[in-house]
Design an enzyme around this catalytic site. Sequence first.
Site, short mmCIF file in Angstrom:
data_model
loop_
_atom_site.label_atom_id
_atom_site.label_comp_id
_atom_site.label_asym_id
_atom_site.label_seq_id
_atom_site.Cartn_x
_atom_site.Cartn_y
_atom_site.Cartn_z
N GLU A 175 23.55 37.30 33.15
CA GLU A 175 24.49 37.43 30.91
C GLU A 175 23.54 36.41 30.08
OE1 GLU A 175 26.54 40.74 33.83
OE2 GLU A 175 25.56 38.65 34.39
N HIS A 180 36.82 45.02 36.28
CA HIS A 180 35.91 46.39 35.37
C HIS A 180 37.37 46.66 34.31
CE1 HIS A 180 33.43 45.94 39.41
NE2 HIS A 180 32.52 46.41 37.88
#
Length: 325
Positions: free
Chosen positions: A60, A130
């Site tokens: 990322e 998540h």
Amino acid sequence: MAKMNLLQAINSALDLAMAKNDKVSIFGEDVGHFGGVFRATSGLQEKYGRDRCFNTPLVEQGIIGFANGLAAQGSFPVAEIQFGDYIFPAFDQIVNETAKFRYRSGNEFNVGGLTIRTPYGGGIHGGHYHSQSPEAYFAHTPGLKIVIPRNPYEAKGLLLSSIFDPNPVLFLEPKRMYRAAVGEVPEEEYTIPLGKADVMKEGSDITLVGWGAQMEIIEKAAELAEKDGVSCEIIDLRSILPWDKDTVAESVRKTGRLVISQEAPHTNAFGSEVAATVQEMAFLYLESPIMRVSGLDTPYPLAHEKEYMADHLKTYEAIKRSLNY
């Protein structure tokens, strides 16, 4: 007009942006031929080629570092972080580079063409890695804009505005609504202004404020309250950086009461900023303390997701507490 779910509306916005300007590119983990884990970018690599829609390594910090460099050269990169929970390795790039690029160069350079897309929030039984709502971490960062749509129509218009806004934008997509929210959406290009709240419903007794997927929950709570004869004014902030404090304060001056409903943990969630600002701007108009409905101050639980969520019943209870104060 066409019936679209939230994912289709996002895909339509990306398609139109790429067709409009060949400097718009999309990249992230699995966004190419696979279309991303939620299929938001399906068909775009086939239509615009591998140079403009492509996969990245699973890093990322590298995705946003690359996006910063591309945006600094005048392009309009749309970088996807697969889940909002995994944006934190890129936190340094976003906070110390993206947000400060224009300031530290004295406006000689900027990365205003950068848009970062990422799904956020719970309600899909995703567990603690998540399901998080990280918006408040980034709302403390001058130089960014943060946008959160509630439905397909809003998502398309706000995303098109974000891609071509002259500032870097963090665009948080409520993953619980990806396929659950369906509505009429124009097939052509249109924009919705950033930083302007939407008064979804006018009312006289209490103001209800939220953003993203929480708006559906607020509407359900308002339906329960209205059966009790309570007139609710409902406001979707749409953007939380900048946020439309004037619209919220004006509403509270009218109703005298405010409930903020948010999905993130209670302590230091963005609703705290809304509450503090409203009491500065409308203190003498308040008939009761400002109420905040939030997730719990724990990691997001898998087995106890229903108990954790700031649902419509908790919001309804907050409405009653405010009115009975």
